[in-house]
Design a protein around this motif. Sequence first.
Motif, PDB file in Angstrom:
ATOM      1  N   PHE A 194      29.226  89.974  14.394  1.00 16.39           N
ATOM      2  CA  PHE A 194      30.073  88.852  13.987  1.00 16.39           C
ATOM      3  C   PHE A 194      30.647  88.281  15.271  1.00 16.39           C
ATOM      4  CE2 PHE A 194      30.249  91.728  10.293  1.00 16.39           C
ATOM      5  CZ  PHE A 194      29.795  90.865   9.306  1.00 16.39           C
ATOM      6  N   HIS A 225      31.406  90.583  18.289  1.00 19.84           N
ATOM      7  CA  HIS A 225      31.669  91.924  17.776  1.00 19.84           C
ATOM      8  C   HIS A 225      30.409  92.501  17.133  1.00 19.84           C
ATOM      9  CE1 HIS A 225      33.476  95.332  16.069  1.00 19.84           C
ATOM     10  NE2 HIS A 225      33.895  94.831  14.935  1.00 19.84           N
ATOM     11  N   VAL A 277      28.600  94.997  15.075  1.00 12.26           N
ATOM     12  CA  VAL A 277      28.979  95.994  14.074  1.00 12.26           C
ATOM     13  C   VAL A 277      27.852  96.993  13.841  1.00 12.26           C
ATOM     14  CG1 VAL A 277      29.701  96.343  11.692  1.00 12.26           C
ATOM     15  CG2 VAL A 277      30.580  94.394  12.984  1.00 12.26           C
ATOM     16  N   GLY A 337      33.716 106.467   8.964  1.00 13.60           N
ATOM     17  CA  GLY A 337      35.097 106.026   9.045  1.00 13.60           C
ATOM     18  C   GLY A 337      35.268 104.558   8.683  1.00 13.60           C
ATOM     19  N   SER A 338      36.510 104.169   8.496  1.00 19.54           N
ATOM     20  CA  SER A 338      36.809 102.780   8.171  1.00 19.54           C
ATOM     21  C   SER A 338      36.398 101.884   9.342  1.00 19.54           C
ATOM     22  CB  SER A 338      38.302 102.642   7.888  1.00 19.54           C
ATOM     23  OG  SER A 338      38.575 101.327   7.513  1.00 19.54           O
ATOM     24  N   GLY A 339      35.690 100.820   9.014  1.00 21.54           N
ATOM     25  CA  GLY A 339      35.272  99.892  10.056  1.00 21.54           C
ATOM     26  C   GLY A 339      34.012 100.308  10.793  1.00 21.54           C
ATOM     27  N   SER A 340      33.379 101.377  10.340  1.00 21.57           N
ATOM     28  CA  SER A 340      32.178 101.835  11.036  1.00 21.57           C
ATOM     29  C   SER A 340      30.956 100.986  10.688  1.00 21.57           C
ATOM     30  CB  SER A 340      31.909 103.302  10.696  1.00 21.57           C
ATOM     31  OG  SER A 340      31.768 103.457   9.298  1.00 21.57           O
ATOM     32  N   GLY A 341      31.066 100.116   9.689  1.00 27.47           N
ATOM     33  CA  GLY A 341      29.958  99.211   9.368  1.00 27.47           C
ATOM     34  C   GLY A 341      29.204  99.563   8.101  1.00 27.47           C
ATOM     35  N   LYS A 342      29.777 100.431   7.271  1.00 22.90           N
ATOM     36  CA  LYS A 342      29.088 100.851   6.041  1.00 22.90           C
ATOM     37  C   LYS A 342      28.828  99.663   5.117  1.00 22.90           C
ATOM     38  CE  LYS A 342      32.453 103.580   4.852  1.00 22.90           C
ATOM     39  NZ  LYS A 342      33.417 103.267   5.915  1.00 22.90           N
ATOM     40  N   SER A 343      29.876  98.890   4.856  1.00 23.73           N
ATOM     41  CA  SER A 343      29.710  97.734   3.972  1.00 23.73           C
ATOM     42  C   SER A 343      28.750  96.732   4.582  1.00 23.73           C
ATOM     43  CB  SER A 343      31.056  97.054   3.726  1.00 23.73           C
ATOM     44  OG  SER A 343      31.929  97.935   3.071  1.00 23.73           O
ATOM     45  N   THR A 344      28.896  96.507   5.864  1.00 26.04           N
ATOM     46  CA  THR A 344      28.042  95.533   6.536  1.00 26.04           C
ATOM     47  C   THR A 344      26.569  95.929   6.395  1.00 26.04           C
ATOM     48  OG1 THR A 344      29.821  95.101   8.101  1.00 26.04           O
ATOM     49  CG2 THR A 344      27.618  94.338   8.710  1.00 26.04           C
ATOM     50  N   GLU A 378      24.941  89.393   3.997  1.00 28.44           N
ATOM     51  CA  GLU A 378      25.053  89.046   5.415  1.00 28.44           C
ATOM     52  C   GLU A 378      23.640  88.971   5.957  1.00 28.44           C
ATOM     53  OE1 GLU A 378      27.906  88.427   6.623  1.00 28.44           O
ATOM     54  OE2 GLU A 378      29.348  89.608   5.474  1.00 28.44           O
ATOM     55  N   GLU A 401      31.488 101.492  -2.322  1.00 28.26           N
ATOM     56  CA  GLU A 401      32.736 102.135  -2.747  1.00 28.26           C
ATOM     57  C   GLU A 401      33.138 101.737  -4.168  1.00 28.26           C
ATOM     58  OE1 GLU A 401      35.841 102.664  -0.007  1.00 28.26           O
ATOM     59  OE2 GLU A 401      34.688 101.966   1.720  1.00 28.26           O
ATOM     60  N   HIS A 437      33.701 107.339  -0.284  1.00 35.09           N
ATOM     61  CA  HIS A 437      34.586 108.318   0.352  1.00 35.09           C
ATOM     62  C   HIS A 437      34.694 109.564  -0.503  1.00 35.09           C
ATOM     63  CE1 HIS A 437      35.841 105.888   3.704  1.00 35.09           C
ATOM     64  NE2 HIS A 437      36.088 104.868   2.908  1.00 35.09           N
TER      65      HIS A 437
HETATM   66  N1  LIG Z   1      32.592  88.616   7.783  1.00 35.68           N
HETATM   67  C1  LIG Z   1      33.058  89.275   8.865  1.00 35.68           C
HETATM   68  N2  LIG Z   1      33.473  88.587   9.941  1.00 35.68           N
HETATM   69  C2  LIG Z   1      33.925  89.231  11.035  1.00 35.68           C
HETATM   70  N3  LIG Z   1      34.021  90.555  11.138  1.00 35.68           N
HETATM   71  C3  LIG Z   1      33.610  91.293  10.104  1.00 35.68           C
HETATM   72  C4  LIG Z   1      33.113  90.699   8.903  1.00 35.68           C
HETATM   73  N4  LIG Z   1      32.790  91.680   8.035  1.00 35.68           N
HETATM   74  C5  LIG Z   1      33.077  92.838   8.670  1.00 35.68           C
HETATM   75  N5  LIG Z   1      33.569  92.626   9.898  1.00 35.68           N
HETATM   76  C6  LIG Z   1      33.964  93.649  10.866  1.00 35.68           C
HETATM   77  O1  LIG Z   1      32.915  94.549  10.989  1.00 35.68           O
HETATM   78  C7  LIG Z   1      33.400  95.880  11.108  1.00 35.68           C
HETATM   79  C8  LIG Z   1      32.757  96.751  10.058  1.00 35.68           C
HETATM   80  O2  LIG Z   1      33.200  96.329   8.777  1.00 35.68           O
HETATM   81  P1  LIG Z   1      32.703  97.021   7.453  1.00 35.68           P
HETATM   82  O3  LIG Z   1      33.383  96.328   6.349  1.00 35.68           O
HETATM   83  O4  LIG Z   1      31.233  97.037   7.433  1.00 35.68           O
HETATM   84  O5  LIG Z   1      33.259  98.485   7.622  1.00 35.68           O
HETATM   85  P2  LIG Z   1      33.279  99.643   6.578  1.00 35.68           P
HETATM   86  O6  LIG Z   1      32.622 100.797   7.225  1.00 35.68           O
HETATM   87  O7  LIG Z   1      32.740  99.206   5.271  1.00 35.68           O
HETATM   88  O8  LIG Z   1      34.830  99.966   6.456  1.00 35.68           O
HETATM   89  P3  LIG Z   1      35.709 100.356   5.181  1.00 35.68           P
HETATM   90  O9  LIG Z   1      35.557 101.843   5.007  1.00 35.68           O
HETATM   91  O10 LIG Z   1      37.101 100.009   5.612  1.00 35.68           O
HETATM   92  O11 LIG Z   1      35.223  99.582   4.015  1.00 35.68           O
HETATM   93  C9  LIG Z   1      34.905  95.790  11.004  1.00 35.68           C
HETATM   94  O12 LIG Z   1      35.438  95.853  12.292  1.00 35.68           O
HETATM   95  C10 LIG Z   1      35.153  94.450  10.387  1.00 35.68           C
HETATM   96  O13 LIG Z   1      36.353  93.921  10.845  1.00 35.68           O
END
Ligand SMILES: Nc1ncnc2c1ncn2[C@@H]1O[C@H](COP(=O)(O)OP(=O)(O)OP(=O)(O)O)[C@@H](O)[C@H]1O
Lengths: 221, 258
Positions: free
Chosen positions: B16, B19, B21, B40-47, B56, B176, B208
């Motif tokens: 992004f 950044h 991810v 962990g949170s923010g590790s990119g699982k959702s992405t 995406e 999740e 989780h």
């Molecule tokens: N649309 C976006 N634009 C900019 N940054 C993004 C976007 N989506 C996610 N990010 C960033 O990408 C990183 C990974 O996000 P992601 O949601 O994939 O994490 P996650 O592992 O699912 O975390 P969580 O456990 O909190 O759901 C984070 O730092 C987030 O801020």
Amino acid sequence: MTYAWDFMPVLRHLDMLALGLVNTVKIAAASIVLGVAIGLVLALMRLSPSRLARAPATAFIEFYRNTPPIVHFFWFFYALPVLADISLDPLAAAILALSTQSGAFYAEVFRGGIVSIEKGQWEGARALGMSRAQLMRRVVLPQAIGRMVPPFVERSFELTKTTALASTLAYGELLYQAMQVNSQTFRPLEVYTVVALLYLVLLITASALARLAEQRLTAYR
Amino acid sequence: MTTTPLLEVEGLHKAFGPHEVLRGIDLAVMPGERVAIIGGSGSGKSTLLRCLNFMEVPTAGRIALDGRTLGRRGRDGGTVYPESELCGVRRRVGMVFQQFNLFPHRTAIENVMEALVTVKGTPRAEARARAEAELGKVGLSEKRDAYPSRLSGGQQQRVAIARALAMDPEILLFDEPTSSLDPELVGEVLRVIRGLAGEGRTMLLVTHELGFAYHFATKVVFLADGRFYEVGTPDEVLKHPRGERTRSFLARHSEFAF
Ligand SMILES: Nc1ncnc2c1ncn2[C@@H]1O[C@H](COP(=O)(O)OP(=O)(O)OP(=O)(O)O)[C@@H](O)[C@H]1O
Ligand SMILES: [Mg+2]
């Protein structure tokens, strides 16, 4: 000081005022319909991913937001004929001025309603394989319309009140008719009281109808 | 025996802006496999999950469905994904969201019918019958005419699962699915997901709920800093983790019980 109210002379000219009311409704209705069409086009342009489409729409909207409506009336009535060699009658000039101006405001109402729909709704629809058009039609717009009603009604009331400016072009809407009745009766207090009441009745009726529509559109909440 | 993976990911990157991810993900999912993604949170699982159904668009890398690589080569060397192709992919790869994302202006059954009718062009009567069957499977037949606002979170999530299932997806993605539920409602949703595992469906689940992941998954991946830090069977990754970071992650989630 006591003023002796006498509505009789005014009531004798009620037919003139009624005609004015009809004409007011006529300008308002035509301007709302045209304004909605203009507003839809502008909103779509502003939501477009293309800068080429967004820029002119933004300029148009900003122009109308930052200039007084009476200038638009005069411009369409006095300036456009000089420029384009077409002369508009007062009714057409009034409708053009009002519908372009309210089109700019409606565009923001429509756009605001659409962008207010949560991201999750767009994603839920997209994740099911819907195209942009399908998700707009089936998911976003049905919810957005309910949210557009209150600001839409607000704008339309503004527009209806602004129709009074058509009197400056000597068009026989309610205010202009009132001025005529006044010059025949010399009863300004009574005339303008009646006129205020007529606007009030008109807008209260309209707002009751709008509330009904809004309730229907958001019954699922 | 050689089988093509149902889903194949190679060198997947997603950034992004500046950044980054996801930094090179490789993954092959065989038909019937169930992958639990933890991290962990923010590790990119959702992405990662969202790249798989193109919520995406990946910055780089290759994604193949059933042996066919998606997208086509663009003029600048990158991959372009025509919207029509992506709509087709999303039909085949269903997704269930943390926030359910039900359509509030449609009843439970209408939510399930919607894409059948709009996207697949199924006749209404047929779509209704299918939707009733799916609602029955998640135990919500009697709520068919309720609007989402009248349903509990657990019920809403079950409707969302029925909605995804009605499209006959080849792969199901869960991001999740129980994280926004009250604790007492988690069980009913997990039971439904466990039932799907029993049917041999191919699924990827971000969660989780490590205890659930242990029983649910055929493969567990631990994601850290946009890469697969550790991959293995539930036993390997969750009980006998080798990596330092996996261990400390698990230690922080020590409340789970297998
Ligand atoms: N649309 C976006 N634009 C900019 N940054 C993004 C976007 N989506 C996610 N990010 C960033 O990408 C990183 C990974 O996000 P992601 O949601 O994939 O994490 P996650 O592992 O699912 O975390 P969580 O456990 O909190 O759901 C984070 O730092 C987030 O801020
Ligand atoms: Mg996430």
